[in-house]
Design an enzyme around this catalytic site. Structure first.
Site, PDB file in Angstrom:
ATOM      1  N   ARG A  14      -7.420  -3.082   0.020  1.00  0.00           N
ATOM      2  CA  ARG A  14      -6.795  -1.683  -0.341  1.00  0.00           C
ATOM      3  C   ARG A  14      -7.836  -1.184  -1.471  1.00  0.00           C
ATOM      4  O   ARG A  14      -8.207  -1.937  -2.494  1.00  0.00           O
ATOM      5  CB  ARG A  14      -5.253  -1.776  -0.740  1.00  0.00           C
ATOM      6  CG  ARG A  14      -4.425  -1.884   0.189  1.00  0.00           C
ATOM      7  CD  ARG A  14      -4.120  -0.566   1.023  1.00  0.00           C
ATOM      8  NE  ARG A  14      -3.175  -0.669   2.175  1.00  0.00           N
ATOM      9  CZ  ARG A  14      -3.253  -1.087   3.403  1.00  0.00           C
ATOM     10  NH1 ARG A  14      -4.613  -1.608   3.880  1.00  0.00           N
ATOM     11  NH2 ARG A  14      -2.277  -1.348   4.283  1.00  0.00           N
ATOM     12  N   GLU A  21      -8.348   7.240  -0.046  1.00  0.00           N
ATOM     13  CA  GLU A  21      -8.607   7.444   1.447  1.00  0.00           C
ATOM     14  C   GLU A  21      -7.752   8.504   2.071  1.00  0.00           C
ATOM     15  O   GLU A  21      -6.642   8.559   1.545  1.00  0.00           O
ATOM     16  CB  GLU A  21      -8.268   6.026   2.037  1.00  0.00           C
ATOM     17  CG  GLU A  21      -8.809   5.787   3.236  1.00  0.00           C
ATOM     18  CD  GLU A  21      -8.779   4.422   3.972  1.00  0.00           C
ATOM     19  OE1 GLU A  21      -8.420   4.133   4.919  1.00  0.00           O
ATOM     20  OE2 GLU A  21      -9.074   3.573   2.958  1.00  0.00           O
ATOM     21  N   HIS A  81     -12.482   1.778   7.580  1.00  0.00           N
ATOM     22  CA  HIS A  81     -11.264   1.292   7.499  1.00  0.00           C
ATOM     23  C   HIS A  81     -11.218   0.553   8.949  1.00  0.00           C
ATOM     24  O   HIS A  81     -10.262   0.920   9.562  1.00  0.00           O
ATOM     25  CB  HIS A  81     -10.058   2.293   7.195  1.00  0.00           C
ATOM     26  CG  HIS A  81      -8.861   1.382   6.851  1.00  0.00           C
ATOM     27  ND1 HIS A  81      -8.066   2.087   5.878  1.00  0.00           N
ATOM     28  CD2 HIS A  81      -8.413   0.257   7.168  1.00  0.00           C
ATOM     29  CE1 HIS A  81      -7.267   0.999   5.847  1.00  0.00           C
ATOM     30  NE2 HIS A  81      -7.245   0.130   6.513  1.00  0.00           N
TER      31      HIS A  81
END
Length: 328
Positions: A243, A272, A290
């Site tokens: 993360r 993000e 991602h």
């Protein structure tokens, strides 16, 4: 529990086979455009659904859950991470939360190793030179990277993915070190020849490569802070496929620009989908969109877990992947 088919609202486009199965089993509303739902659309969805099937792009916070109708009893998340869901608020309202653990472990570990190799061997940088027509032939001192064999790898978070990375790293001849809330079992430690560090600071100062595999919680926000990043050696590389919020991106960018650390590979970002502009364009960083679970196999298996969790709940049983506040 309703005897009719439950109303399931799916917030993003899922693999075709998963959507087909969901339509067979439930009264399913799909998102055929794959555009993230607006806040207004999410409020509408929680107001009329029995089950919400969100993804990481949906913020399911306490304020949204206050708008939920009496029908909403299950949030069946498509993904392992649930930091975008206020699990405690859902639990307080009698709404069960589930996730899809385990199925993305091997794919995320593969991508982590790919980033280690890509950054260490300057693969993207070299490929860009060739694509731009700039390759003039081999020379002894040009485009030199560093080998990974024999290097010390520091793993932050030794859960499923961290352990899978450790197994790959050992096969590459790396020395495995890790920081975790507690040591792994003696069997796994012996198998991986892994060294446990209770102190994250002490581990950071001694590693060649650092890779992050912790969940995002209040305790792990900016775990790699400016102070901790400054503990790294100048040749160190930082990898993050967990993360983005775990790393202080501004400080990381500044250190990469100044040469205080050698490189970084990021698949996730602090804000993000916005990417910190300070990270763009530097030759010593590889940025990916991602891709951790982005394999056909993982995404289908994630969808199958969502279906199983909904079907189990619909049948009046406890879903196998229920997430409770005390687990976070």
């Amino acid at each position: 529990m309703p005897t009719r088919k439950p109303k399931v609202v799916v917030t993003r486009k899922l693999p075709d086979s998963v959507e087909t199965r969901m339509r067979e089993l439930f009264d399913t509303e799909l998102n055929l455009t794959d555009e993230p739902l607006s806040r207004e659309a999410l409020i509408d969805a929680v107001g009329r659904a029995d089950v919400l099937a969100p993804t990481i792009t949906d913020r399911i916070d306490a304020a949204l859950l206050e708008k939920a109708g009496e029908r909403l009893k299950l949030i069946a998340n498509f993904g392992a991470g649930v930091d975008h869901i206020d699990v405690a608020a859902a639990n307080a309202r009698g709404i069960t939360v589930t996730n899809t653990p385990g199925v993305l472990t091997e794919d995320t570990a593969d991508l982590t190793m790919a980033l280690m190799m890509t950054v260490s061997r300057r693969i993207v940088e070299g490929a860009n030179v060739v694509q731009a027509g700039g390759f003039k032939g081999w020379t002894p001192t040009w485009m030199m990277g560093r080998r990974v064999n024999g290097k010390r790898l520091g793993i932050i978070g030794m859960g499923r993915i961290g352990t899978a990375v450790a197994r790959r790293a050992k096969a590459f001849g790396m020395q495995v070190h890790y920081h975790n809330r507690k040591p792994v079992s003696p069997r796994i430690a012996e198998e991986l020849q892994a060294t446990y560090w209770e102190s994250l600071d002490q581990m950071l100062a001694r590693m060649d490569i650092i890779t992050v595999h912790s969940p995002h919680t209040p305790a792990t926000y900016h775990l790699l802070s400016a102070r901790r990043l400054k503990l790294l050696q100048p040749h160190a590389i930082v990898i993050n496929t967990a993360r983005g919020e775990i790393i202080d991106e501004d400080s990381l960018a500044d250190m990469l620009k100044s040469g205080a650390i050698a490189g970084a590979g990021l698949d996730v970002f602090e804000h993000e989908p916005t990417v910190n502009p300070k990270l763009i364009g530097m030759p010593n960083i590889v940025l990916l969109p991602h891709l951790g679970s982005a394999t056909v196999e993982a995404r289908v298996e994630m969808g199958e877990k969502v279906v199983i969790n909904i079907k189990t709940w619909m049948d009046g049983h406890r879903p196998p992947d229920r997430v409770l506040p005390q687990m976070l």
